[in-house]
Design an enzyme around this catalytic site. Structure first.
Site, mmCIF file in Angstrom:
data_model
loop_
_atom_site.group_PDB
_atom_site.id
_atom_site.type_symbol
_atom_site.label_atom_id
_atom_site.label_comp_id
_atom_site.label_asym_id
_atom_site.label_seq_id
_atom_site.Cartn_x
_atom_site.Cartn_y
_atom_site.Cartn_z
ATOM 1 N N ASP A 3 -3.756 -10.963 7.535
ATOM 2 C CA ASP A 3 -3.680 -10.509 6.139
ATOM 3 C C ASP A 3 -4.281 -11.521 5.166
ATOM 4 O O ASP A 3 -4.434 -11.228 3.982
ATOM 5 C CB ASP A 3 -2.219 -10.220 5.770
ATOM 6 N N SER A 63 -2.340 -5.358 -1.183
ATOM 7 C CA SER A 63 -2.564 -4.557 0.019
ATOM 8 C C SER A 63 -1.832 -3.229 -0.101
ATOM 9 O O SER A 63 -0.677 -3.180 -0.539
ATOM 10 C CB SER A 63 -2.071 -5.306 1.257
ATOM 11 N N GLN A 100 -8.061 -2.643 6.410
ATOM 12 C CA GLN A 100 -7.078 -2.667 5.331
ATOM 13 C C GLN A 100 -7.652 -2.001 4.092
ATOM 14 O O GLN A 100 -8.826 -2.182 3.769
ATOM 15 C CB GLN A 100 -6.697 -4.111 4.996
#
Length: 295
Positions: free
Chosen positions: A206, A230, A280
């Site tokens: 991430d 996110s 993502q």
């Protein structure tokens, strides 16, 4: 193992509250809410504690609400299916009685099959590059009046080391192509536990990914007139991996629209094996003082 990495390992060692219920703590990495990679890593740990055999091969997570760094997170695991080869778990991460993340993860028992992969990009090796901490120190010296939040975020010691191939200064953002390559590894030696290495990889996946989508716009996640976060995160594990050796994160962003950016990443080890893939979508909303509140 250094103190910061040991703290991450401890963070991933969840407290077992009851059957299918686990509790984890949080750390402040200088952001406005709980770091998404932490919640994904802990959710993966909780799911793994409920299976008899196999390793995770994919996970799909939605970030539903910002996490409060001052509160513990409870992880509730739903044992969706136990098959002969594949095992499926659903995990809800909960704070104040509300889910902040919902994730499906699939595990597979070891199996042989056909193999192919995309070749690793030809980039300089990590020993030829500067680490991000030194780069951050240089950038902060050139702009001494940053906010406390930005200073904290850029100087905090992390459990993951980074060496960007194409350094990009978020304090002086320039328009760049929507791609980047960053070497990373755990900041010390980890135990020989394949499940732990996959959980740490989930945590590290991430970092930096959503920034790929803002590069072509010359914007930064530190900007006060931007909301960047996110929305969801998907990760596929292809091969066994050691996260305490250098891995190359090759990222690109094929599109952004509707205040959302899509970023993709391929993770290679130093031998050129493709060990994981990541996708993502992130919120990248421009805001103004008179703009209405939005979820």
């Amino acid at each position: 193992m250094n103190r910061i990495l040991q703290d991450l390992v401890n963070l991933l060692d969840l407290e077992n509250l009851e059957v299918n219920l686990f509790r984890g703590q949080s750390r402040d990495l200088g952001g406005k809410s709980v770091f998404g990679g932490q919640v994904i890593g802990q959710a993966l740990v909780s799911a793994s504690r409920t299976i008899a055999a196999g390793v995770p091969h994919s996970l799909h997570a939605y970030f539903l609400r910002p996490g409060d760094m001052s509160l513990p997170i409870v992880y509730e695991v739903d044992r969706v299916r136990d098959g002969r080869t594949f095992t499926t778990r659903r995990v809800q991460a909960i704070q104040n009685g509300q889910p902040i993340l919902s994730m499906i993860v699939s595990f597979q028992r070891e199996e042989q099959g056909l193999e192919h992969q995309q070749a690793m990009p030809d980039v300089p090796p990590p020993d030829k590059l500067r680490n991000s901490r030194d780069l951050h120190d240089d950038w902060l010296q050139s702009i001494p009046d940053v906010s406390d939040r930005v200073f904290h975020a850029m100087t905090r010691e992390l459990a993951i080391e980074f060496k960007p191939v194409e350094p990009w200064n978020p304090l002086r953002p320039e328009v760049r192509p929507a791609q980047q390559h960053i070497w990373f590894r755990a900041a010390g030696k980890l135990p020989d536990n394949p499940m732990l290495h996959r959980c740490v990889l989930a945590y590290a996946s991430d970092f930096n990914l959503l920034s790929t989508a803002v590069r072509p716009h010359g914007r930064t996640w530190f900007a006060e007139d931007m909301v960047i976060a996110s929305i969801d995160h998907a990760l596929w594990f292809h091969r066994d991996v050691r996260v305490d050796d250098w891995l190359l994160y090759s990222m690109d962003s094929p599109t952004s629209q509707g205040a959302r950016g899509l970023s993709r990443g391929l993770v290679y080890d130093r031998q050129g094996r493709l060990v994981a893939s990541v996708v993502q979508e992130n919120l990248m909303r421009e805001i103004s003082e008179d703009a209405p509140d939005q979820d």
